[in-house]
Scaffold this motif. Structure first.
Motif, PDB file in Angstrom:
ATOM      1  N   SER A 179       0.899  -1.318   0.146  1.00  0.00           N
ATOM      2  CA  SER A 179      -0.041  -0.172  -0.198  1.00  0.00           C
ATOM      3  C   SER A 179       0.858   1.157  -0.109  1.00  0.00           C
ATOM      4  O   SER A 179       0.457   2.477  -0.560  1.00  0.00           O
ATOM      5  CB  SER A 179      -0.894   0.054   1.228  1.00  0.00           C
ATOM      6  N   GLU A 180       2.221   1.379   0.411  1.00  0.00           N
ATOM      7  CA  GLU A 180       2.972   2.438   0.455  1.00  0.00           C
ATOM      8  C   GLU A 180       3.502   2.613  -0.828  1.00  0.00           C
ATOM      9  O   GLU A 180       3.728   3.684  -1.157  1.00  0.00           O
ATOM     10  CB  GLU A 180       4.240   1.931   1.355  1.00  0.00           C
ATOM     11  N   LEU A 181       3.608   1.720  -1.731  1.00  0.00           N
ATOM     12  CA  LEU A 181       4.239   1.829  -3.215  1.00  0.00           C
ATOM     13  C   LEU A 181       3.245   2.330  -4.113  1.00  0.00           C
ATOM     14  O   LEU A 181       3.503   2.953  -5.032  1.00  0.00           O
ATOM     15  CB  LEU A 181       4.802   0.412  -3.455  1.00  0.00           C
ATOM     16  N   THR A 182       2.105   2.127  -3.887  1.00  0.00           N
ATOM     17  CA  THR A 182       0.915   2.736  -4.568  1.00  0.00           C
ATOM     18  C   THR A 182       0.770   4.162  -4.475  1.00  0.00           C
ATOM     19  O   THR A 182      -0.004   4.785  -5.334  1.00  0.00           O
ATOM     20  CB  THR A 182      -0.474   1.795  -4.351  1.00  0.00           C
ATOM     21  N   GLY A 183       1.264   4.837  -3.578  1.00  0.00           N
ATOM     22  CA  GLY A 183       1.096   6.287  -3.125  1.00  0.00           C
ATOM     23  C   GLY A 183       2.645   6.830  -3.313  1.00  0.00           C
ATOM     24  O   GLY A 183       3.276   6.418  -3.725  1.00  0.00           O
ATOM     25  N   THR A 234       1.725   1.101  -9.755  1.00  0.00           N
ATOM     26  CA  THR A 234       0.493   0.501  -9.634  1.00  0.00           C
ATOM     27  C   THR A 234       0.451  -0.736  -8.820  1.00  0.00           C
ATOM     28  O   THR A 234       1.716  -1.247  -8.495  1.00  0.00           O
ATOM     29  CB  THR A 234       0.077  -0.223 -11.147  1.00  0.00           C
ATOM     30  N   SER A 235      -0.635  -1.312  -8.346  1.00  0.00           N
ATOM     31  CA  SER A 235      -0.551  -2.505  -7.502  1.00  0.00           C
ATOM     32  C   SER A 235       0.170  -3.604  -7.935  1.00  0.00           C
ATOM     33  O   SER A 235       0.860  -4.255  -7.297  1.00  0.00           O
ATOM     34  CB  SER A 235      -1.928  -2.927  -7.079  1.00  0.00           C
ATOM     35  N   GLY A 236       0.123  -3.872  -9.384  1.00  0.00           N
ATOM     36  CA  GLY A 236       1.018  -5.206  -9.831  1.00  0.00           C
ATOM     37  C   GLY A 236       2.331  -4.720 -10.161  1.00  0.00           C
ATOM     38  O   GLY A 236       3.186  -5.576  -9.577  1.00  0.00           O
ATOM     39  N   LYS A 237       2.638  -3.456 -10.315  1.00  0.00           N
ATOM     40  CA  LYS A 237       4.235  -3.219 -10.193  1.00  0.00           C
ATOM     41  C   LYS A 237       4.789  -3.344  -8.943  1.00  0.00           C
ATOM     42  O   LYS A 237       5.872  -3.834  -8.651  1.00  0.00           O
ATOM     43  CB  LYS A 237       4.450  -1.873 -10.985  1.00  0.00           C
ATOM     44  N   GLY A 238       3.993  -2.580  -7.855  1.00  0.00           N
ATOM     45  CA  GLY A 238       4.583  -3.031  -6.559  1.00  0.00           C
ATOM     46  C   GLY A 238       4.662  -4.243  -6.229  1.00  0.00           C
ATOM     47  O   GLY A 238       5.673  -4.361  -5.262  1.00  0.00           O
ATOM     48  N   ARG A 239       4.063  -5.117  -6.355  1.00  0.00           N
ATOM     49  CA  ARG A 239       3.891  -6.559  -5.920  1.00  0.00           C
ATOM     50  C   ARG A 239       5.108  -7.075  -6.608  1.00  0.00           C
ATOM     51  O   ARG A 239       6.137  -7.705  -6.086  1.00  0.00           O
ATOM     52  CB  ARG A 239       2.806  -7.393  -6.301  1.00  0.00           C
ATOM     53  N   LYS A 254       5.772 -14.001   8.205  1.00  0.00           N
ATOM     54  CA  LYS A 254       4.745 -15.016   8.149  1.00  0.00           C
ATOM     55  C   LYS A 254       3.467 -14.444   8.266  1.00  0.00           C
ATOM     56  O   LYS A 254       2.468 -15.013   7.358  1.00  0.00           O
ATOM     57  CB  LYS A 254       4.825 -15.774   9.518  1.00  0.00           C
ATOM     58  N   GLU A 255       3.082 -13.210   8.682  1.00  0.00           N
ATOM     59  CA  GLU A 255       1.673 -12.846   8.787  1.00  0.00           C
ATOM     60  C   GLU A 255       1.314 -12.346   6.979  1.00  0.00           C
ATOM     61  O   GLU A 255       0.078 -12.173   6.922  1.00  0.00           O
ATOM     62  CB  GLU A 255       1.797 -11.435   9.568  1.00  0.00           C
ATOM     63  N   PHE A 256       2.335 -12.162   6.332  1.00  0.00           N
ATOM     64  CA  PHE A 256       1.827 -11.627   4.766  1.00  0.00           C
ATOM     65  C   PHE A 256       1.762 -12.834   3.958  1.00  0.00           C
ATOM     66  O   PHE A 256       1.612 -12.823   2.732  1.00  0.00           O
ATOM     67  CB  PHE A 256       2.611 -10.746   4.490  1.00  0.00           C
ATOM     68  N   GLU A 257       2.149 -14.143   4.396  1.00  0.00           N
ATOM     69  CA  GLU A 257       2.277 -15.070   3.412  1.00  0.00           C
ATOM     70  C   GLU A 257       0.996 -15.766   2.752  1.00  0.00           C
ATOM     71  O   GLU A 257       1.183 -15.899   1.579  1.00  0.00           O
ATOM     72  CB  GLU A 257       2.769 -16.637   4.366  1.00  0.00           C
ATOM     73  N   ASN A 258      -0.084 -15.594   3.385  1.00  0.00           N
ATOM     74  CA  ASN A 258      -1.500 -16.189   2.802  1.00  0.00           C
ATOM     75  C   ASN A 258      -2.212 -14.512   3.102  1.00  0.00           C
ATOM     76  O   ASN A 258      -3.751 -14.849   2.902  1.00  0.00           O
ATOM     77  CB  ASN A 258      -1.891 -17.093   3.457  1.00  0.00           C
ATOM     78  N   PHE A 308       0.015  -6.663   1.450  1.00  0.00           N
ATOM     79  CA  PHE A 308       1.239  -7.592   1.153  1.00  0.00           C
ATOM     80  C   PHE A 308       2.339  -6.708   1.862  1.00  0.00           C
ATOM     81  O   PHE A 308       2.759  -5.523   1.542  1.00  0.00           O
ATOM     82  CB  PHE A 308       1.299  -8.132  -0.200  1.00  0.00           C
ATOM     83  N   GLY A 309       3.527  -7.264   2.118  1.00  0.00           N
ATOM     84  CA  GLY A 309       4.656  -6.702   2.621  1.00  0.00           C
ATOM     85  C   GLY A 309       5.836  -7.670   3.003  1.00  0.00           C
ATOM     86  O   GLY A 309       5.801  -8.698   2.788  1.00  0.00           O
TER      87      GLY A 309
END
Length: 358
Positions: A28-32, A38-43, A59-63, A68-69
């Motif tokens: 969410s930080e990378l989209t601002g 874009t969300s796709g590029k940030g991921r 571990k908290e972001f695995e699923n 996502f982070g």
């Protein structure tokens, strides 16, 4: 705006994460601003950093389906991981890394890795391979094994530069998994001495005293509460609850003092009862009628004990613990204004003998 990830994109995000104390970067930080990906590029950027071993996925972001982070790694760790050629060792390192300060057992490492391999349809990791890889990581000082204070026979693994949390290590009162009784006794003695000299104090005052002392610099409030609670359980300290707890030193009589308890040989112990001090006024008035010299040479109890049987029965009904000079002296109290100094037994006098001889 193109979704192609460039080395400059990776560098900017990595440097941005280095400025954070946690080293964490969220999608969410990378989209601002300042990135506005874009969300796709940030991921893609985040996953590229993970693939290049510059970061890992907590571990908290695995699923996670919400956000996502990743967490970036320190430069010295990145250099070590680049020299790690075994994919098994890197997979083990990642699993231990995700456990954080809680640590993870070798059995749980094996289960976690094999669950992933099973989902990917790959061969499972054998225990011999796991043990060999973990030993290599320990030798290279990339991971370490610690003992849990709650389960002494169980080894937990965590990254070499991490300290186990209090649940595992037991706090400052444990050293290498062993309870440090000498250190606890030192703090107990310090708190007891302070309360004995101040009689009572609030929790705020006690915490301030401990924290500013040489011994208390490595303590937390949780640690001090632990020591105080042990003193309360041992009936050395008494706690009065409130907005700010108040502690007082429990000065219990010694066995020698108990042997001198005047009640054990008092001739009026059968008729002594709890009454209001004002009810004793009539006894004092009667006592004032006797010769002053005789009055000065006799204690209250000896006077009562030497009266006639009728008078003794009448006066003894007025005998109470709160009006007994011997009981008062044994408890080291000074709340009886009617007892003159020349009547009060001295501290080195055997009270029971004084009463018996009266």
């Amino acid at each position: 705006m193109t979704d192609i990830v460039t080395p400059d994109d990776l560098k900017q995000v990595y440097q941005h994460a280095q400025k954070s104390d946690s080293g964490r970067v969220l999608l969410s930080e990378l989209t601002g601003p300042p990135f506005s990906f874009t969300s796709g590029k940030g991921r893609q950027v985040l996953m590229k950093l993970v693939q290049n071993r510059l970061a890992y996925v907590p571990k908290e972001f695995e699923n996670s389906t919400e956000d996502f982070g990743i967490v970036i790694r320190k430069q010295e760790v990145v250099m070590k991981l680049k020299g790690l050629t075994s994919p098994e060792s890197y997979a083990i390192y990642q699993t231990i890394e995700q456990s954080g300060s809680e640590g993870i057992s070798s059995r749980d490492i094996s289960r976690s890795l094999n669950d992933r391999l099973r989902k990917l349809g790959r061969p499972l990791m054998q225990m011999a391979v796991l043990n060999r890889s973990m030993k290599s990581l320990e030798t290279d000082k990339m991971i370490k094994a610690v003992k849990s204070v709650s389960d002494r026979g169980r080894k937990l693994y965590l990254l070499y530069d991490l300290e186990p949390n209090q649940k595992i290590a037991g706090g400052c009162f444990y050293k290498d998994g062993e309870f440090n009784t000498e250190l606890v006794d030192a703090y107990r003695q310090k708190i007891t001495t302070y309360l004995a000299s101040h009689h009572m104090c609030s929790k705020t005052q006690l915490l301030q005293y401990i924290f500013t002392s040489e011994l208390g610099q490595q303590l937390t409030e949780y640690d001090i509460d632990f020591v105080i609670h042990s003193l309360i359980l041992d009936q050395i300290v008494i706690e009065s609850n409130g907005d700010d707890a108040v502690y007082s030193y429990a000065a219990w009589p010694s066995f020698e003092d108990i042997e001198r308890l005047p009640c054990t040989s008092c001739p009026l112990q059968d008729v002594c009862q709890i009454e209001d001090v004002d009810k004793f006024d009539s006894l004092l008035l009667r006592r004032n009628d006797i010769n002053p010299k005789e009055r000065k040479s006799q204690s209250t109890l000896s006077y009562i004990a030497t009266k006639t049987e009728t008078d003794a029965l009448e006066l003894s009904s007025k005998v109470t613990p709160s009006t007994c000079p011997y009981y008062n002296q044994w408890l080291r109290l000074t709340f009886l204004p009617w007892v003159s100094p020349d009547e009060t037994p001295t501290h080195d006098q055997d009270n029971s003998t004084a009463i018996t001889n009266s």
